[in-house]
Design a protein around this motif. Structure first.
Motif, PDB file in Angstrom:
ATOM      1  N   THR A   1       0.843  -1.189   0.000  1.00  0.00           N
ATOM      2  CA  THR A   1       0.000   0.000   0.000  1.00  0.00           C
ATOM      3  C   THR A   1       0.885   1.247   0.000  1.00  0.00           C
ATOM      4  O   THR A   1       1.927   1.284   0.652  1.00  0.00           O
ATOM      5  CB  THR A   1      -0.920   0.035   1.237  1.00  0.00           C
ATOM      6  N   PHE A   2       0.475   2.240  -0.774  1.00  0.00           N
ATOM      7  CA  PHE A   2       1.151   3.528  -0.711  1.00  0.00           C
ATOM      8  C   PHE A   2       0.107   4.642  -0.764  1.00  0.00           C
ATOM      9  O   PHE A   2      -1.047   4.424  -1.167  1.00  0.00           O
ATOM     10  CB  PHE A   2       2.191   3.686  -1.833  1.00  0.00           C
ATOM     11  N   VAL A   3       0.528   5.828  -0.358  1.00  0.00           N
ATOM     12  CA  VAL A   3      -0.371   6.981  -0.254  1.00  0.00           C
ATOM     13  C   VAL A   3       0.124   8.076  -1.188  1.00  0.00           C
ATOM     14  O   VAL A   3       1.329   8.341  -1.274  1.00  0.00           O
ATOM     15  CB  VAL A   3      -0.431   7.506   1.202  1.00  0.00           C
ATOM     16  N   TRP A   4      -0.831   8.709  -1.852  1.00  0.00           N
ATOM     17  CA  TRP A   4      -0.534   9.821  -2.761  1.00  0.00           C
ATOM     18  C   TRP A   4      -1.297  11.039  -2.258  1.00  0.00           C
ATOM     19  O   TRP A   4      -2.526  11.063  -2.232  1.00  0.00           O
ATOM     20  CB  TRP A   4      -0.947   9.445  -4.173  1.00  0.00           C
ATOM     21  N   VAL A   5      -0.549  12.081  -1.859  1.00  0.00           N
ATOM     22  CA  VAL A   5      -1.142  13.305  -1.311  1.00  0.00           C
ATOM     23  C   VAL A   5      -0.752  14.478  -2.197  1.00  0.00           C
ATOM     24  O   VAL A   5       0.415  14.604  -2.606  1.00  0.00           O
ATOM     25  CB  VAL A   5      -0.668  13.565   0.133  1.00  0.00           C
ATOM     26  N   GLY A   6      -1.711  15.342  -2.483  1.00  0.00           N
ATOM     27  CA  GLY A   6      -1.461  16.545  -3.258  1.00  0.00           C
ATOM     28  C   GLY A   6      -1.866  17.781  -2.475  1.00  0.00           C
ATOM     29  O   GLY A   6      -2.988  17.862  -1.967  1.00  0.00           O
ATOM     30  N   LEU A   7      -0.954  18.749  -2.363  1.00  0.00           N
ATOM     31  CA  LEU A   7      -1.208  19.990  -1.628  1.00  0.00           C
ATOM     32  C   LEU A   7      -0.981  21.186  -2.545  1.00  0.00           C
ATOM     33  O   LEU A   7      -0.167  21.126  -3.483  1.00  0.00           O
ATOM     34  CB  LEU A   7      -0.274  20.117  -0.415  1.00  0.00           C
ATOM     35  N   VAL A   8      -1.695  22.268  -2.252  1.00  0.00           N
ATOM     36  CA  VAL A   8      -1.525  23.526  -2.974  1.00  0.00           C
ATOM     37  C   VAL A   8      -1.239  24.635  -1.972  1.00  0.00           C
ATOM     38  O   VAL A   8      -2.101  24.957  -1.141  1.00  0.00           O
ATOM     39  CB  VAL A   8      -2.771  23.876  -3.812  1.00  0.00           C
ATOM     40  N   GLU A   9      -0.007  25.181  -2.031  1.00  0.00           N
ATOM     41  CA  GLU A   9       0.414  26.279  -1.166  1.00  0.00           C
ATOM     42  C   GLU A   9      -0.039  26.072   0.283  1.00  0.00           C
ATOM     43  O   GLU A   9      -0.817  26.865   0.831  1.00  0.00           O
ATOM     44  CB  GLU A   9      -0.098  27.612  -1.714  1.00  0.00           C
ATOM     45  N   PRO A  10       0.408  25.001   0.911  1.00  0.00           N
ATOM     46  CA  PRO A  10      -0.018  24.699   2.288  1.00  0.00           C
ATOM     47  C   PRO A  10       0.575  25.667   3.300  1.00  0.00           C
ATOM     48  O   PRO A  10       1.622  26.283   3.060  1.00  0.00           O
ATOM     49  CB  PRO A  10       0.515  23.281   2.511  1.00  0.00           C
ATOM     50  N   ASP A  11      -0.084  25.781   4.444  1.00  0.00           N
ATOM     51  CA  ASP A  11       0.443  26.607   5.520  1.00  0.00           C
ATOM     52  C   ASP A  11       1.420  25.791   6.356  1.00  0.00           C
ATOM     53  O   ASP A  11       1.632  24.595   6.139  1.00  0.00           O
ATOM     54  CB  ASP A  11      -0.693  27.175   6.376  1.00  0.00           C
ATOM     55  N   ASP A  12       2.018  26.433   7.328  1.00  0.00           N
ATOM     56  CA  ASP A  12       3.040  25.781   8.146  1.00  0.00           C
ATOM     57  C   ASP A  12       2.481  24.602   8.940  1.00  0.00           C
ATOM     58  O   ASP A  12       3.137  23.563   9.076  1.00  0.00           O
ATOM     59  CB  ASP A  12       3.655  26.796   9.119  1.00  0.00           C
ATOM     60  N   ALA A  13       1.254  24.744   9.443  1.00  0.00           N
ATOM     61  CA  ALA A  13       0.660  23.674  10.249  1.00  0.00           C
ATOM     62  C   ALA A  13       0.478  22.402   9.421  1.00  0.00           C
ATOM     63  O   ALA A  13       0.764  21.291   9.893  1.00  0.00           O
ATOM     64  CB  ALA A  13      -0.675  24.135  10.823  1.00  0.00           C
ATOM     65  N   LEU A  14       0.027  22.564   8.196  1.00  0.00           N
ATOM     66  CA  LEU A  14      -0.183  21.384   7.348  1.00  0.00           C
ATOM     67  C   LEU A  14       1.139  20.739   6.969  1.00  0.00           C
ATOM     68  O   LEU A  14       1.260  19.505   6.939  1.00  0.00           O
ATOM     69  CB  LEU A  14      -0.966  21.784   6.096  1.00  0.00           C
ATOM     70  N   LEU A  15       2.158  21.536   6.681  1.00  0.00           N
ATOM     71  CA  LEU A  15       3.466  20.971   6.353  1.00  0.00           C
ATOM     72  C   LEU A  15       4.068  20.224   7.541  1.00  0.00           C
ATOM     73  O   LEU A  15       4.693  19.170   7.372  1.00  0.00           O
ATOM     74  CB  LEU A  15       4.405  22.074   5.882  1.00  0.00           C
ATOM     75  N   LEU A  16       3.877  20.761   8.723  1.00  0.00           N
ATOM     76  CA  LEU A  16       4.367  20.058   9.911  1.00  0.00           C
ATOM     77  C   LEU A  16       3.632  18.733  10.104  1.00  0.00           C
ATOM     78  O   LEU A  16       4.228  17.739  10.531  1.00  0.00           O
ATOM     79  CB  LEU A  16       4.204  20.947  11.140  1.00  0.00           C
ATOM     80  N   LYS A  17       2.344  18.725   9.764  1.00  0.00           N
ATOM     81  CA  LYS A  17       1.589  17.473   9.849  1.00  0.00           C
ATOM     82  C   LYS A  17       2.118  16.457   8.839  1.00  0.00           C
ATOM     83  O   LYS A  17       2.243  15.257   9.147  1.00  0.00           O
ATOM     84  CB  LYS A  17       0.100  17.757   9.593  1.00  0.00           C
ATOM     85  N   MET A  18       2.448  16.914   7.645  1.00  0.00           N
ATOM     86  CA  MET A  18       3.031  16.031   6.636  1.00  0.00           C
ATOM     87  C   MET A  18       4.385  15.498   7.112  1.00  0.00           C
ATOM     88  O   MET A  18       4.725  14.336   6.879  1.00  0.00           O
ATOM     89  CB  MET A  18       3.208  16.781   5.309  1.00  0.00           C
ATOM     90  N   LYS A  19       5.134  16.349   7.762  1.00  0.00           N
ATOM     91  CA  LYS A  19       6.441  15.936   8.284  1.00  0.00           C
ATOM     92  C   LYS A  19       6.286  14.795   9.286  1.00  0.00           C
ATOM     93  O   LYS A  19       7.063  13.825   9.273  1.00  0.00           O
ATOM     94  CB  LYS A  19       7.129  17.137   8.936  1.00  0.00           C
ATOM     95  N   GLU A  20       5.286  14.889  10.124  1.00  0.00           N
ATOM     96  CA  GLU A  20       5.056  13.850  11.126  1.00  0.00           C
ATOM     97  C   GLU A  20       4.563  12.554  10.480  1.00  0.00           C
ATOM     98  O   GLU A  20       5.027  11.461  10.830  1.00  0.00           O
ATOM     99  CB  GLU A  20       4.040  14.346  12.151  1.00  0.00           C
ATOM    100  N   GLU A  21       3.627  12.662   9.564  1.00  0.00           N
ATOM    101  CA  GLU A  21       3.017  11.463   8.976  1.00  0.00           C
ATOM    102  C   GLU A  21       4.011  10.701   8.095  1.00  0.00           C
ATOM    103  O   GLU A  21       4.025   9.463   8.084  1.00  0.00           O
ATOM    104  CB  GLU A  21       1.783  11.851   8.154  1.00  0.00           C
ATOM    105  N   PHE A  22       4.838  11.423   7.338  1.00  0.00           N
ATOM    106  CA  PHE A  22       5.762  10.767   6.405  1.00  0.00           C
ATOM    107  C   PHE A  22       7.195  10.721   6.919  1.00  0.00           C
ATOM    108  O   PHE A  22       8.073  10.238   6.202  1.00  0.00           O
ATOM    109  CB  PHE A  22       5.731  11.491   5.048  1.00  0.00           C
TER     110      PHE A  22
END
Length: 326
Positions: A36-57
């Motif tokens: 299984t793999f995950v594909w996520v697409g973001l558009v100009e995310p804020d700092d909170a969302l990027l930090l969440k991505m950092k934690e998840e991946f």
């Protein structure tokens, strides 16, 4: 910025088939499942969302810092098992080319894209990948190829647009009797071409590195696709190099035409100056306060001087016109 407005998609895939959209908080749990793999697409995310991505991946903080700030140069960097790529995208709008950025994080079990600036979305890429489950089953490596290939495919229409603009400017440059200064147009066209070359040329090194390394992300049977991308980039760069040479030549011609037009003006001024020198010389002679001047007491002296001036000016005028100075 609201988190939901920046998350374009967050989807899980297993064995090449879409399992469905998942929530951001579920990513780390889904990554524990086999095949299984995950594909996520973001558009100009804020700092909170990027930090969440950092934690998840489990992303590196330096890569997150780059993804937070746009205006990065095209590059490929490695952070453990994760590849971080920055690509410049080209978005063609009426009579203009807009440049955006896509930052891509790729790991053995995930793909994360972060878009900045004007760019086309990757919905078509996703649908194309989902229509080929046998290739999508090869994992994030194939998704990375599909995204890079889509970005490179946008370069060709932009290059065609610049070539068409060059043909119009070139035709106007060689139009007989044209008085337009074409140098600013060619200079602007050259700048746009350099921007396009700056977006495409780093991909040569990136694709070469992807072909040679990162076996855990790019399987051997996927590398042939990156060779195809490399071939497309090489053709674009070859065409742009030829176009740049033609623009340089056209700029030299335009500069020569400016010089020729200036010379024409100088010749006209010189011709009229020579004609005006005839009456100037005679009037200056007879304006001197000498008592004994030739023909001062002659009745027809004044008409004779005027006649000499008229004949001399007419003769010089005809001579200069015949020589192309007037």
């Amino acid at each position: 910025m609201d988190m939901q407005t920046t998350v374009v998609n967050c989807t899980a895939y297993r064995n090449g088939f879409k399992l469905g959209d998942i929530r951001i908080e579920e990513i780390s749990n889904v990554l524990l499942e086999d095949d299984t793999f995950v594909w996520v697409g973001l558009v100009e995310p804020d700092d909170a969302l990027l930090l969440k991505m950092k934690e998840e991946f489990n992303l590196h903080e330096l890569a997150i810092e780059d993804a937070r700030n746009a205006h990065q140069r095209p590059k490929l960097e490695e952070y453990g098992e994760t590849i971080f790529m920055v690509l410049h995208t080209v978005h063609l709008v009426p009579n203009a080319i807009e440049i955006g950025e896509t930052h891509i994080f790729v790991g053995p079990r995930f793909v994360l894209t972060v878009r900045h600036g004007p760019s086309a979305g990757y919905k078509a890429v996703r649908e194309h990948c989902e229509s080929m489950p046998d290739r999508l089953a090869k994992g994030p490596g194939f998704v990375l190829y599909a995204i890079v290939d889509f970005i490179v495919d946008q370069y060709q229409p932009a290059l065609d647009f610049l070539q068409e603009q060059f043909r119009r400017d070139e035709q106007e440059l060689f139009t007989p009797g044209s008085q337009k200064d074409s140098l600013p147009d060619f200079y602007q066209l050259k700048n746009r071409l350099l921007v396009l070359q700056g977006a495409a040329s780093p991909l040569v090194d990136m694709c070469t590195r992807l072909l040679r390394f990162h076996n855990e992300i790019i399987p051997k049977d996927i590398r042939v696709y990156f060779r195809d991308v490399l071939d497309h980039v090489a053709r674009i760069l070859q065409t742009s190099d030829r176009m740049q040479e033609m623009i340089n030549a056209a700029m030299q011609v335009a500069l020569a035409q400016v010089t020729i037009r200036q010379n024409e003006v100088v010749k006209r001024l010189a011709g009229w100056g020579a004609i005006l020198a005839v009456p100037t010389m005679l009037f200056s002679l007879y304006g001197m306060n000498f008592k004994f001047m030739p023909e001062l007491e002659w009745r027809w002296g004044y008409p004779a001087v005027l006649g000499i001036i008229v004949v001399g000016c007419v003769a010089l005028h005809r001579r200069f016109r015949k020589a192309g100075w007037l």
